[in-house]
Structure formats: structure tokens, C-alpha cells
Design a protein around this motif. Sequence first.
Motif, mmCIF file in Angstrom:
data_model
loop_
_atom_site.group_PDB
_atom_site.id
_atom_site.type_symbol
_atom_site.label_atom_id
_atom_site.label_comp_id
_atom_site.label_asym_id
_atom_site.label_seq_id
_atom_site.Cartn_x
_atom_site.Cartn_y
_atom_site.Cartn_z
ATOM 1 N N HIS A 8 -7.821 7.135 -2.343
ATOM 2 C CA HIS A 8 -6.471 7.630 -2.036
ATOM 3 C C HIS A 8 -5.412 6.642 -2.532
ATOM 4 C CE1 HIS A 8 -3.134 9.357 0.224
ATOM 5 N NE2 HIS A 8 -2.948 8.187 0.820
ATOM 6 N N GLN A 9 -5.643 5.354 -2.262
ATOM 7 C CA GLN A 9 -4.685 4.336 -2.712
ATOM 8 C C GLN A 9 -4.675 4.215 -4.236
ATOM 9 O OE1 GLN A 9 -2.413 2.634 -0.919
ATOM 10 N NE2 GLN A 9 -3.053 3.835 0.865
ATOM 11 N N LEU A 18 0.828 -1.194 0.000
ATOM 12 C CA LEU A 18 0.000 0.000 0.000
ATOM 13 C C LEU A 18 0.867 1.249 0.000
ATOM 14 C CD1 LEU A 18 -2.623 -1.098 2.668
ATOM 15 C CD2 LEU A 18 -2.910 -1.104 0.187
ATOM 16 N N HIS A 19 0.355 2.307 -0.609
ATOM 17 C CA HIS A 19 1.064 3.575 -0.594
ATOM 18 C C HIS A 19 1.138 4.105 0.831
ATOM 19 C CE1 HIS A 19 2.324 7.640 -1.515
ATOM 20 N NE2 HIS A 19 1.300 8.092 -0.830
ATOM 21 N N LEU A 78 -0.313 6.679 4.330
ATOM 22 C CA LEU A 78 -1.254 5.615 3.969
ATOM 23 C C LEU A 78 -2.692 6.046 4.258
ATOM 24 C CD1 LEU A 78 -0.646 1.844 4.558
ATOM 25 C CD2 LEU A 78 -2.931 2.818 4.730
ATOM 26 N N GLU A 84 -10.568 6.202 1.401
ATOM 27 C CA GLU A 84 -9.289 5.522 1.574
ATOM 28 C C GLU A 84 -8.882 4.757 0.317
ATOM 29 O OE1 GLU A 84 -5.726 4.053 2.798
ATOM 30 O OE2 GLU A 84 -6.876 5.786 3.475
ATOM 31 N N LEU A 112 -1.190 4.433 -6.226
ATOM 32 C CA LEU A 112 -0.674 3.159 -6.716
ATOM 33 C C LEU A 112 -0.845 2.987 -8.220
ATOM 34 C CD1 LEU A 112 -1.856 0.705 -3.903
ATOM 35 C CD2 LEU A 112 0.446 1.596 -4.285
#
Length: 321
Positions: free
Chosen positions: A214-215, A41-42, A269, A211, A219
Motif C-alpha cells: 500500500h505504501q 508515510l502516505h 495510512l 501494508e 509513495l
Amino acid sequence: MKKKLVWIASGTIIAILIGLIAAGNYFYNVAINRSQESVDLHGGGESVTAAKLLSEEEEQRKLEEILAWTEKQKFELVELESKDGLKLKARFLKNANPSGKAVILAHGYKGNSEQMPGITKFYYEQGYDILKPDARGHGLSEGDYIGYGWHDRKDYVQWSKFLAEEARADTIFLHGFSMGAATVLMASGEKLPDQVKGIIADSGYTTVLEELSHQLKYLYNLPSFPVMQVTSVITNIRAGYTFAEASALDSVAKNKVPLFIIHGDNDALVPTEMGIRIFEKAKSVKELWIVPGAGHTEAYTIAEKEYQEKLKSFWTKATGK
């Protein structure tokens, strides 16, 4: 000519729809479907602050001490059946000097109940019984999808009742990290037993939609719309929830027990602003601690003594004793 353009337009739309459905299924399988594979995960790496905090020798000595303590403990494997028929497992550690106090520790994404040994040891030393559930879709618990805390919130109501009724706990705290933090925040909006006196959320996210968006951005360098919306529809069909409804923000607005929000100011994250927004949305007695230099779930590593003292202070305020 007009008919040809209609066919081209129709074909293009169909191709886009097929592509979006394929992308939605791909992201469902990567992010939602149960899998033993870890996901990079970022923002999930160790921060510079945490890396510099202890020498390798000190870190190894400390870890060995915690693991040696953990190996000596006799965790009991306990089980309950969720409202939708899943067998859920948890590790339970009865304190040798019972005090009527208990904590439920909630692990993060792709984690399990064997994790969090340091905070487990600390709670035990303060006289707490420890319950560490495997979230649905994780560890020894059943479930073929990851709920990111949404369906799990009702499981935690049941685990709280287990501690109140079976373990005779009169004081219960819920303490979660990352996805576990979102889980206890979402549980805060439910009718919890009176024995639950407070909730501690370390590095929790606002909503599953925000969330995962966001990833997706970091990514895959993709915008949220429309991929997340399509994946959410597929998730609703296959797992029974949407990303937007899975909201810690909406839950804390209904919460009535004291709330302690912890977040690192270098969390990439789960962005720090998510923790601040959750705190602002909460209506109950609340406390916010933004930890300087801490990345994702690193507050206990970077500021262990201060973390422990703040927990003790929160417990006292929440219980009045």
C-alpha cells in the motif's frame, strides 16, 4: 545471430535481476533496517477533523496538563531477554492504588515507549499498572531491524508473563496503535497467560505485505510485484521473516480472548477495510468501532470520551466484572 540474441536476452535478465536486488536492498534499508530517521508515510498527516477539533489554546492547555502529569510519574525501566537473545526494555508504572489490573501499551512504527501519554494517564486513573515496551529495533531495546509486529508478538507473550509473574497482575489487556495494533493482533494467536483478558487494536494492518505494498503504491507509484517479493526474500535472509507470514489475519483466526478493533473511517495510512477484514476473520468474542472522521490513530483525539466509555464497556464484558 542466434548466439547474439541469447547473449542479449541473458544480459537483459541479469540486468533486471541486479536492478531488483538493488531495489530490494534499498527498500529493506528504508523500511526494515533500524534507523533513527523518521519516514514520511502516505496517510500519516493530521486529518481535517482532528485539526478542527480544538483551538490551538485548548490543545496546548490539554497537552501541558498531560505532560505535567507524566513528568510527575516515576516510571521504572525494566528489561527482559527475548527468545533470540535481545535485551528488550520497557517503562513500567506501578499504580499508587494497586488493583491487580495492568495494560501493555504498544507504540507504532518508529515510535517508542515515551509516547501515548494521554491513554497512559487514562489507564492509570482507572487503576491500571502500565507497561510500555520499546519494540525490538526501537527506543532503548536492542535489534537492528523492524519486525512490524511479527517477531515482537513473542516478545509480548514474555511481557505478559512479566506482568503476571513479577507484577502479580491478575487482569491484563494488550492495547496497541498502528504497528503496535498489528503487534498485539499477532500476539493474539500465541499462547498468552490466562491473565490476559482482552486485546484492543487501534488502526492495525492485515499483513506486512499488504501494508508495505500500500505504501509502495502511493509513495513511489510502483506495483507490489515483484519489488515487495524481492524485498521480502532479502528481509527473510537478513531479519528472519517474510512479509506474507507476518499476518494479523492468520493470528486473529487462532485468538481466543475478546477482541476490540478500532479504526478511523478516514485512515489513509492503514486503509479502513483492513480493520474490517481483521474483525471478520476473528473467531473470538469481538467488537468493531469505525470512528467517523478519524484518520490514522486519531480515534482517541476525535472521540476521547466515547473512546474511554467504549474501553470501560469492553473491559467489563471481557472480565465479567
